[in-house]
Design an enzyme around this catalytic site. Structure first.
Site, PDB file in Angstrom:
ATOM      1  N   LYS A  12      -0.285  -8.910   9.578  1.00 49.08           N
ATOM      2  CA  LYS A  12      -0.933  -8.746  10.893  1.00 49.08           C
ATOM      3  C   LYS A  12      -0.544  -9.926  11.789  1.00 49.08           C
ATOM      4  O   LYS A  12       0.591 -10.380  11.711  1.00 49.08           O
ATOM      5  CB  LYS A  12      -2.442  -8.592  10.716  1.00 49.08           C
ATOM      6  CG  LYS A  12      -2.779  -7.527   9.664  1.00 49.08           C
ATOM      7  CD  LYS A  12      -4.213  -7.151   9.608  1.00 49.08           C
ATOM      8  CE  LYS A  12      -4.399  -6.072   8.558  1.00 49.08           C
ATOM      9  NZ  LYS A  12      -5.753  -5.552   8.508  1.00 49.08           N
ATOM     10  N   HIS A 109      -1.029   2.073  12.384  1.00 53.62           N
ATOM     11  CA  HIS A 109      -2.108   1.312  11.740  1.00 53.62           C
ATOM     12  C   HIS A 109      -3.374   1.466  12.587  1.00 53.62           C
ATOM     13  O   HIS A 109      -3.310   1.524  13.812  1.00 53.62           O
ATOM     14  CB  HIS A 109      -1.704  -0.169  11.632  1.00 53.62           C
ATOM     15  CG  HIS A 109      -2.654  -0.951  10.787  1.00 53.62           C
ATOM     16  ND1 HIS A 109      -3.874  -1.380  11.252  1.00 53.62           N
ATOM     17  CD2 HIS A 109      -2.579  -1.344   9.495  1.00 53.62           C
ATOM     18  CE1 HIS A 109      -4.510  -2.015  10.264  1.00 53.62           C
ATOM     19  NE2 HIS A 109      -3.747  -2.007   9.194  1.00 53.62           N
ATOM     20  N   GLY A 185     -10.355  -5.135   5.855  1.00 52.94           N
ATOM     21  CA  GLY A 185     -10.820  -6.487   6.169  1.00 52.94           C
ATOM     22  C   GLY A 185     -12.309  -6.689   5.986  1.00 52.94           C
ATOM     23  O   GLY A 185     -12.871  -7.693   6.425  1.00 52.94           O
TER      24      GLY A 185
HETATM   25  P1  PGA Z   1      -7.013  -5.701   4.316  1.00 55.19           P
HETATM   26  O1  PGA Z   1      -6.057  -4.943   5.360  1.00 55.19           O
HETATM   27  O2  PGA Z   1      -6.296  -5.691   2.988  1.00 55.19           O
HETATM   28  O3  PGA Z   1      -7.175  -7.082   4.867  1.00 55.19           O
HETATM   29  O4  PGA Z   1      -8.290  -4.931   4.266  1.00 55.19           O
HETATM   30  C1  PGA Z   1      -5.307  -3.817   4.972  1.00 55.19           C
HETATM   31  C2  PGA Z   1      -4.543  -3.284   6.146  1.00 55.19           C
HETATM   32  O5  PGA Z   1      -5.077  -3.245   7.252  1.00 55.19           O
HETATM   33  O6  PGA Z   1      -3.356  -2.886   6.007  1.00 55.19           O
END
Ligand code: PGA
Length: 265
Positions: A12, A109, A185
């Site tokens: 990200k 996404h 997240g």
């Molecule tokens: P996360 O994100 O593993 O931090 O939950 C996954 C993603 O958004 O691809």
């Protein structure tokens, strides 16, 4: 032939050149000439059970390519524009990703859908551009908390699949990632039963649209503690890892868990 599981990291809007160097050095234990095959056994041979991909911010792709070249770990973009070029300030084309050595690009996404108002039609156009450039599109779908609690998860996900996967998709150039928005997240992970159920629905839908052999990833708070169970869930052919991919140690452990697992589709 069965495809290897795909373990993809999505950084990200995080990380720096120094972080890439630290990550690569840890993954390869800083050994001169060490290869992914040696430290992540099986990464790039024909008997492999895991393919490893890192998607850093676009501005770090050049540096990432230099750091990962010759390791067997691949790198890709987090997004792209649907057009090949033009007056699109701040955007990045699939040709540019390709020039940086990318082999994959994530599209659709939920953070793009939510923060940038991207529709499934936009996502399909982006995926078509990814295919035209000869890259593999990782097309993301997933329902929100409200959609799940109101019983609409299945309809939302199948609708997103129908409208986000372009007619250029083949089992070779397309991967689908199921990422329930409420699990991203948040530390909340879908249960193995929920993942199995949704991945079964996605498998049926994607097989009708694209054919057999499309890899299906799960994403949303994947970490070392839950990766082995998730990776052994039916119709899960890999994981898309956000937060835990930033820590090389965690990501490496997840990749190793995949290599102990069964082959993907
Ligand atoms: P996360 O994100 O593993 O931090 O939950 C996954 C993603 O958004 O691809």
């Amino acid at each position: 032939m069965a495809k290897p599981k795909l373990i993809a990291g999505n950084w990200k809007m995080n990380g720096s050149k120094a972080d890439i160097d630290t990550w690569a050095a840890h993954i390869f234990a800083g050994e001169a000439g060490a290869t992914a095959k040696k430290l992540l056994p099986g990464v790039s041979d024909s008997e492999n059970k895991a393919e490893i991909l890192l998607c850093p911010p676009a501005i770090l792709l050049d540096h990432t390519g230099k750091a990962l070249k010759t390791t067997g770990v691949k790198w890709g973009g987090q997004d792209c524009h649907a057009e090949a070029s033009g007056a699109h300030t701040g955007d990045i084309s699939t040709g540019m990703l390709k020039e940086m050595g990318c082999t994959y690009a994530i599209v659709g996404h939920s953070e793009r859908r939510q923060n940038h108002g991207e529709t499934s039609e936009n996502v399909a156009n982006k995926a078509r551009a990814v295919h035209a450039a000869g890259l593999v599109a990782i097309i993301c779908v997933g329902e929100t908390d409200d959609e799940r609690t109101s019983g609409k998860a299945e309809d939302i996900v199948t609708g997103q699949l129908k409208n986000s996967i372009p007619d250029t998709a083949t089992p070779e150039n397309t991967v689908v990632a199921y990422e329930p928005v409420w699990a991203i997240g948040t530390g909340k992970v879908a249960s193995a039963e929920d993942i199995a159920q949704m991945h079964g629905i996605i498998r049926d839908s994607v097989t009708k649209q694209v054919g057999d052999g499309v890899r299906l990833l799960y994403g949303g708070s994947v970490k070392v503690a839950n990766a082995p169970e998730i990776l052994h869930t039916p119709n899960v052919d890999g994981v898309l890892v956000g937060g835990a991919s930033l820590k090389a140690e965690e990501f490496q452990a997840i990749a190793l868990a995949a290599q102990k697992g069964a082959k993907a589709v």
